[in-house]
Design a protein around this motif. Sequence first.
Motif, PDB file in Angstrom:
ATOM      1  N   LEU A 109       7.522  -2.297  10.997  1.00 17.31           N
ATOM      2  CA  LEU A 109       7.892  -2.790   9.672  1.00 17.31           C
ATOM      3  C   LEU A 109       7.727  -1.640   8.691  1.00 17.31           C
ATOM      4  CD1 LEU A 109       5.943  -6.167   9.779  1.00 17.31           C
ATOM      5  CD2 LEU A 109       8.412  -5.895   9.897  1.00 17.31           C
ATOM      6  N   LEU A 116       5.795  -4.544   4.878  1.00 18.01           N
ATOM      7  CA  LEU A 116       4.397  -4.932   5.110  1.00 18.01           C
ATOM      8  C   LEU A 116       3.792  -5.517   3.835  1.00 18.01           C
ATOM      9  CD1 LEU A 116       3.063  -1.894   7.195  1.00 18.01           C
ATOM     10  CD2 LEU A 116       3.455  -4.225   8.021  1.00 18.01           C
ATOM     11  N   ARG A 117       4.073  -4.862   2.706  1.00 17.43           N
ATOM     12  CA  ARG A 117       3.511  -5.344   1.438  1.00 17.43           C
ATOM     13  C   ARG A 117       4.085  -6.692   1.057  1.00 17.43           C
ATOM     14  NH1 ARG A 117       4.914  -0.525  -2.317  1.00 17.43           N
ATOM     15  NH2 ARG A 117       4.419  -2.013  -3.971  1.00 17.43           N
ATOM     16  N   ALA A 151       2.558  -9.295   3.323  1.00 21.30           N
ATOM     17  CA  ALA A 151       1.150  -9.525   2.978  1.00 21.30           C
ATOM     18  C   ALA A 151       1.059 -10.470   1.784  1.00 21.30           C
ATOM     19  CB  ALA A 151       0.467  -8.194   2.671  1.00 21.30           C
ATOM     20  N   LEU A 152       1.797 -10.149   0.733  1.00 17.52           N
ATOM     21  CA  LEU A 152       1.742 -10.962  -0.481  1.00 17.52           C
ATOM     22  C   LEU A 152       2.206 -12.392  -0.208  1.00 17.52           C
ATOM     23  CD1 LEU A 152       1.116 -10.985  -3.470  1.00 17.52           C
ATOM     24  CD2 LEU A 152       3.425 -10.128  -3.937  1.00 17.52           C
ATOM     25  N   ILE A 160      -0.401 -14.447   1.791  1.00 20.37           N
ATOM     26  CA  ILE A 160      -1.577 -14.846   1.011  1.00 20.37           C
ATOM     27  C   ILE A 160      -1.213 -15.941   0.010  1.00 20.37           C
ATOM     28  CG2 ILE A 160      -3.367 -14.062  -0.576  1.00 20.37           C
ATOM     29  CD1 ILE A 160      -2.813 -11.179   0.564  1.00 20.37           C
ATOM     30  N   LYS A 203      -2.858 -19.627  -0.090  1.00 17.78           N
ATOM     31  CA  LYS A 203      -3.562 -20.102  -1.268  1.00 17.78           C
ATOM     32  C   LYS A 203      -2.840 -21.275  -1.948  1.00 17.78           C
ATOM     33  CE  LYS A 203      -6.030 -15.882  -2.615  1.00 17.78           C
ATOM     34  NZ  LYS A 203      -7.343 -16.330  -3.116  1.00 17.78           N
ATOM     35  N   GLU A 221       2.390  -7.353  -7.468  1.00 16.07           N
ATOM     36  CA  GLU A 221       1.045  -7.069  -6.952  1.00 16.07           C
ATOM     37  C   GLU A 221       0.056  -6.881  -8.096  1.00 16.07           C
ATOM     38  OE1 GLU A 221       2.292  -4.720  -2.822  1.00 16.07           O
ATOM     39  OE2 GLU A 221       2.148  -3.627  -4.704  1.00 16.07           O
ATOM     40  N   VAL A 265      -0.581 -10.433  -9.988  1.00 16.16           N
ATOM     41  CA  VAL A 265      -1.426 -11.406  -9.267  1.00 16.16           C
ATOM     42  C   VAL A 265      -2.880 -10.923  -9.225  1.00 16.16           C
ATOM     43  CG1 VAL A 265       0.403 -12.474  -7.879  1.00 16.16           C
ATOM     44  CG2 VAL A 265      -0.828 -10.498  -6.954  1.00 16.16           C
ATOM     45  N   VAL A 296      -4.690 -12.893  -6.380  1.00 14.95           N
ATOM     46  CA  VAL A 296      -4.881 -12.149  -5.137  1.00 14.95           C
ATOM     47  C   VAL A 296      -5.422 -10.761  -5.481  1.00 14.95           C
ATOM     48  CG1 VAL A 296      -3.782 -11.247  -3.053  1.00 14.95           C
ATOM     49  CG2 VAL A 296      -2.857 -13.299  -4.121  1.00 14.95           C
ATOM     50  N   THR A 320      -7.615  -7.808  -0.844  1.00 12.30           N
ATOM     51  CA  THR A 320      -7.046  -8.801   0.082  1.00 12.30           C
ATOM     52  C   THR A 320      -5.636  -8.391   0.497  1.00 12.30           C
ATOM     53  OG1 THR A 320      -8.303 -10.475  -1.090  1.00 12.30           O
ATOM     54  CG2 THR A 320      -6.609 -11.270   0.415  1.00 12.30           C
ATOM     55  N   LEU A 321      -4.851  -7.943  -0.478  1.00 16.42           N
ATOM     56  CA  LEU A 321      -3.490  -7.481  -0.174  1.00 16.42           C
ATOM     57  C   LEU A 321      -3.522  -6.405   0.903  1.00 16.42           C
ATOM     58  CD1 LEU A 321      -1.667  -7.159  -3.624  1.00 16.42           C
ATOM     59  CD2 LEU A 321      -0.939  -8.524  -1.660  1.00 16.42           C
ATOM     60  N   TYR A 356      -4.311  -7.813   4.400  1.00 19.96           N
ATOM     61  CA  TYR A 356      -3.175  -8.509   5.018  1.00 19.96           C
ATOM     62  C   TYR A 356      -2.057  -7.537   5.402  1.00 19.96           C
ATOM     63  CZ  TYR A 356      -4.791 -13.297   4.494  1.00 19.96           C
ATOM     64  OH  TYR A 356      -5.477 -14.475   4.643  1.00 19.96           O
ATOM     65  N   ARG A 357      -1.906  -6.507   4.588  1.00 22.46           N
ATOM     66  CA  ARG A 357      -0.907  -5.485   4.919  1.00 22.46           C
ATOM     67  C   ARG A 357      -1.252  -4.841   6.263  1.00 22.46           C
ATOM     68  NH1 ARG A 357      -0.858  -0.901   6.641  1.00 22.46           N
ATOM     69  NH2 ARG A 357       0.756   0.600   6.223  1.00 22.46           N
ATOM     70  N   TRP A 385      -0.553  -7.272   9.160  1.00 22.83           N
ATOM     71  CA  TRP A 385       0.873  -7.329   9.530  1.00 22.83           C
ATOM     72  C   TRP A 385       1.273  -6.090  10.314  1.00 22.83           C
ATOM     73  CZ3 TRP A 385       4.141 -11.031  10.176  1.00 22.83           C
ATOM     74  CH2 TRP A 385       4.051 -12.202   9.418  1.00 22.83           C
TER      75      TRP A 385
END
Lengths: 229, 125
Positions: free
Chosen positions: A36, A41-42, A45-46, A49, A53, B83, B86, B92, B96-97, B100-101, B104
């Motif tokens: 990716l 990826l960003r 990720a966003l 989440i 939430k 980004e 938030v 967020v 945390t971002l 998760y990045r 992934w």
Amino acid sequence: MGPDHDARNTRQAWAIAHIFAAMSHDHDHHHDHSELSETELRVRALETILTEKGYVEPAALDAIIQAYETRIGPHNGARVVAKAWTDPAFKTALLEDGSKAIGTLGYVSRVGDHLVVVENTPERHNMVVCTLCSCYPWEMLGLPPVWYKAAPYRSRAVKDPRGVLADFDVTLPKDMEIRVWDSTAETRFLVLPMRPAGTEGWSEEQLAELVTRDSMIGTGFPRKPGAPS
Amino acid sequence: MSTTLAAAATAAIPSIPRDDDGPVFRAPWEAHAFAMALTLHERGVFTWPEWAAALADEIKRAQAAGDPDTGETYYLHWLATLEGLVARKGVVSAETLHRYRDAWDHAADRTPHGKPIELRPEDFG
């Protein structure tokens, strides 16, 4: 995912993963694993989440994206088809090696390594199904329609292609052969539809206006000259 | 209803790339970034004037850092704005971002070529 997330949110996150699967193909390199881009990826990720939430409902997000499904990507497919209609040498090269021929056009920066172009003729109609959604050539066609990814379409297309085509108001002569091409991880297909009658002398640009996404999947025909776009 | 939301967004943010029929996207991820902003606005996380100001700041910052501003990077600025907002709104955190990045990235790495990439608990190292 932390322990504070219930199963529903996890399921939603996984559903997102499937939505994203349609865009996960790595077009530039050969690897035995997926890749990716940093941006993808960003975004993932966003989105994951926000879903966990509860800020984002995947279905609502999907509805917005679907509203624009025909407006995403450069839609080079129509230009490629129009060129094949007007340039016999290009058409020959395109049917021989789709990826290579499209690469020579210069304006397509990213096309899969194994894009196979199948030609519709008076004797044979081609139609594409995808059992692995990561293999849809969105740079050529824009995003896939929702039904394209739906299991009923995929299984019926193989068993009863004529019936599926009838659902799309595509009726073909009884003696016309229908070939169904199943996209795989390595090979993706683009249908080269037949050039509509009454377009003699048209320019590539004019012809490209007639080429619809569905005509390049094989679930539709190009627009007829004079029909509204 | 999704097109109504989008119409409100394009009216509020004149810089959104579009043609006569509405917004256009260069890649699927751009549409996802667009849709996330619409959804967060709908949830009341920010107002459109607030978004426009944050996006303008982001673009100014990028230009100062040498962004060619040809329009091709528009949604990169859009994503950075998302980004940033938030995080500022406490929805967020940047940390945390990042986690998760990386998850992934791990998921993509262990997924065979051509298979759908799914995020699993074990991707969080």
